[in-house]
Scaffold this motif. Sequence first.
Motif, short mmCIF file in Angstrom:
data_model
loop_
_atom_site.label_atom_id
_atom_site.label_comp_id
_atom_site.label_asym_id
_atom_site.label_seq_id
_atom_site.Cartn_x
_atom_site.Cartn_y
_atom_site.Cartn_z
N PRO A 121 35.52 -19.46 -23.89
CA PRO A 121 36.92 -19.31 -24.29
C PRO A 121 37.90 -19.87 -23.26
O PRO A 121 38.95 -20.41 -23.62
CB PRO A 121 37.08 -17.80 -24.45
CG PRO A 121 35.70 -17.27 -24.61
CD PRO A 121 34.82 -18.18 -23.81
N HIS A 122 37.59 -19.74 -22.00
CA HIS A 122 38.54 -20.14 -20.95
C HIS A 122 38.78 -21.65 -20.96
O HIS A 122 39.91 -22.09 -20.73
CB HIS A 122 38.01 -19.69 -19.59
CG HIS A 122 38.93 -20.04 -18.45
ND1 HIS A 122 40.15 -19.40 -18.26
CD2 HIS A 122 38.82 -20.97 -17.46
CE1 HIS A 122 40.74 -19.92 -17.20
NE2 HIS A 122 39.95 -20.87 -16.69
N GLN A 182 41.29 -22.87 -24.01
CA GLN A 182 42.47 -22.07 -24.28
C GLN A 182 43.63 -22.93 -24.77
O GLN A 182 44.40 -22.54 -25.65
CB GLN A 182 42.87 -21.32 -23.00
CG GLN A 182 44.07 -20.40 -23.17
CD GLN A 182 44.34 -19.60 -21.92
OE1 GLN A 182 43.55 -19.63 -20.97
NE2 GLN A 182 45.46 -18.89 -21.90
N VAL A 220 45.86 -22.60 -28.31
CA VAL A 220 47.32 -22.47 -28.36
C VAL A 220 47.92 -23.51 -29.29
O VAL A 220 48.87 -23.23 -30.05
CB VAL A 220 47.89 -22.59 -26.94
CG1 VAL A 220 49.42 -22.63 -26.96
CG2 VAL A 220 47.43 -21.43 -26.08
N CYS A 228 39.02 -13.61 -28.75
CA CYS A 228 38.80 -14.25 -27.45
C CYS A 228 40.11 -14.38 -26.65
O CYS A 228 40.06 -14.50 -25.43
CB CYS A 228 38.19 -15.63 -27.64
SG CYS A 228 36.59 -15.61 -28.48
N TYR A 229 41.26 -14.36 -27.34
CA TYR A 229 42.56 -14.48 -26.68
C TYR A 229 43.46 -13.35 -27.19
O TYR A 229 44.38 -13.57 -27.99
CB TYR A 229 43.19 -15.84 -26.97
CG TYR A 229 42.27 -17.01 -26.68
CD1 TYR A 229 42.08 -17.47 -25.38
CD2 TYR A 229 41.57 -17.63 -27.72
CE1 TYR A 229 41.23 -18.53 -25.11
CE2 TYR A 229 40.72 -18.68 -27.47
CZ TYR A 229 40.54 -19.13 -26.17
OH TYR A 229 39.69 -20.17 -25.90
N LYS A 273 45.87 -11.53 -25.81
CA LYS A 273 47.28 -11.53 -25.46
C LYS A 273 48.06 -12.58 -26.24
O LYS A 273 49.19 -12.35 -26.64
CB LYS A 273 47.44 -11.76 -23.95
CG LYS A 273 46.89 -10.61 -23.11
CD LYS A 273 47.14 -10.87 -21.64
CE LYS A 273 46.62 -9.71 -20.78
NZ LYS A 273 46.85 -9.95 -19.33
N LYS A 274 47.45 -13.73 -26.43
CA LYS A 274 48.17 -14.83 -27.10
C LYS A 274 48.19 -14.66 -28.62
O LYS A 274 48.99 -15.31 -29.30
CB LYS A 274 47.52 -16.16 -26.75
CG LYS A 274 47.60 -16.48 -25.26
CD LYS A 274 47.06 -17.85 -24.97
CE LYS A 274 47.19 -18.18 -23.48
NZ LYS A 274 48.60 -18.21 -23.05
N SER A 275 47.30 -13.81 -29.17
CA SER A 275 47.22 -13.66 -30.63
C SER A 275 47.73 -12.29 -31.09
O SER A 275 47.28 -11.77 -32.11
CB SER A 275 45.78 -13.86 -31.11
OG SER A 275 44.92 -12.93 -30.48
#
Length: 670
Positions: A25-26, A29, A33, A70-71, A73-75
């Motif tokens: 995932p990293h 990223q 986005v 996997c993300y 905070k962003k989702s």
Amino acid sequence: MGRKSRSENLLNNLPQLQNLIKRDPHSYQEEFVQQLSHFEASLAIFELKPDEEAKEFGELINFLSQVAKCYPKKSTRFPKQLIDLLQKHYPVLNGDLRKAIVQALILLRSRGVVSNLRVMPLFFTLFRCRDKSLRKLLYTHIINDVKLANKGKHRNHKLNKALQGFMYTMITAADAQDKHGEGALAAKKSLDVCVELYRKNIWTDAKAVNVIAQACFSPITKVMMTAVQFFLNPQKRSGDNDESGSEAENDGSTKKKFVNIQMIQHQSNVNKKTKYRTRVMSRVARAHRREQAKKLGQLPASDEEDDDDEVTGGKKKKKNAGKPVVNFDVLSLIHDPQGFVEKLFARVHSSATSTKRGGSTVDRFEVRLVLLKLISRLIGHHQLQLMAFYPFLQRYLQPHQVDVTQILAVLATGTHAFTPPDVLQPLIRAIADNFVADHCSPEVMCAGLNTVRAIATRQPLSVDPDLLNDLVLYRKHKDKGVMMAARSLLALYREVNPEMLHRRDRGREATIGLISGTTDKTLLGFGASRAAEGVDGVELLEKYEEKARPAATENGNDEWAQWEEDEAKDYVDDWDILGDYHSRRRRRKATYEERTSTIMAGREGREKFGSSKAKREKEGRSLSNKEKRKTKDYKMIAHKRSVVTKGKRSLVQKRRDLRKHIVKQKKNGF
């Protein structure tokens, strides 16, 4: 190929990008986005024309739901965007896109990205959609999600309370009263969810039961019948039929094949006895006993049990197969049963007396009969007073009436100790006049006598002595079913009030008790009762607690289970009305093993089988002259004085001898 071209290929190949993101995932990223920004832009464009197919938009939603975990905070806004989209435009959305969004929310819920309290109200709202596959998907998910939230001893009371309140609103909403509206679909599926959760032993509290009870007053027949059938048989799993068709929409599990035990018993009577048919009959009998145990709450009715093992002969055993589960009677959990019964009876009475003029809806006779069954069980269970119920049934007490055995069962079930006898006496007289007469068929007479006995069991004062003694005379009828029904009525009053019978019909024990004044079989007045002495079945409890003797404990378990089964039965069925003889319940021929066991049991405690001649030789004697005379030819004894005198008797002497013979036979008989 450069890095820029590879990035462009990944943005266009969502399945490959999804695989790479899940692995690392990293490193991807930035690509996520970009896809999230592309989704927000596409969402703003899509809301301008929400009725478009938008296949690419659906693929993008599926991709983001797969990798949103996997993300985190962003989702954070992604689930809310999907929920808002469905709430605003669900009636006009394309069916495939709407289903894709629902599947995305289900995936996010299963991965813990969104809470069930946020999506559950939306899912119940989506029951309004005229999309059978979508409703089936939502139904399955809601059942499984609530089941996981209440797994084991843990109960999510906050979720349960919120959902039950929401279901109550869906069932009682104004648009749920129109059978052609979308609210009716939502009410039906909400009710199915509540019923299924009860049958899975998840929602067994009074609030859930009373939510289902509100559906009994729905003007939509399908919604009302689902709720009524639940109260008649809470543990029965029936097909979950939708309004748009007859295809079942259950929780995705395989349908169990319905087994008609009466038909199999009939086939075993007429067909040749084979080992295969014997095995089939034994498996069906075990499955039937298991179902009866579930109804009584002695076995859990959850999906963890594999009921088909009993029918298919499987040897798989579950961990909790024999663990008892407390199952409260749903009729005991209804709030205000008197008002509940009065409302149901008002609907039945209005349907029976009104017509379809003016566009009014009138329930069919089959629907009214099911409502009468529920009314009678509630009256008998709570000992309610509904005086208009009994005169209403009198119009149906005719042998040619459709489903007359069920109507007679309804009448008997709705009788209890506090029913006024003067209300029941006209019905008893009507049954005796219409059913118990010489011009009626044996089946009709048997049904009438069994109905009178069932009513008299609950209210002995409802039968007057003159009518009782007339009905008891049918114990000498040539038909076995009628004879058994009349004898059971006689045995009942020998037990409860032998004074109502003629002296010759009271029986030895009752007569001795009445003469000596030591009997306690005097019938009390209306509303009176005797003080209880001890507890019913306490002797079985003592046997159960004797753990030092396994045989006695096992026997005590069987007797205790039988006592509980007898006590649990608040109602009369068709078999009780027809009787054992005419209902084929006990007309099955005994198998070879049963006949052998009966023969061997009869030989216990007696001498070894042998001929009478061998016994005489063992005793050292021969036949007497009297015994030899029985086997002689008539010509050898025709000149004897006793034979000659017997032939010269007068008609008066022959009549006296015949009377003596008849009296002797009666004394030796019943």
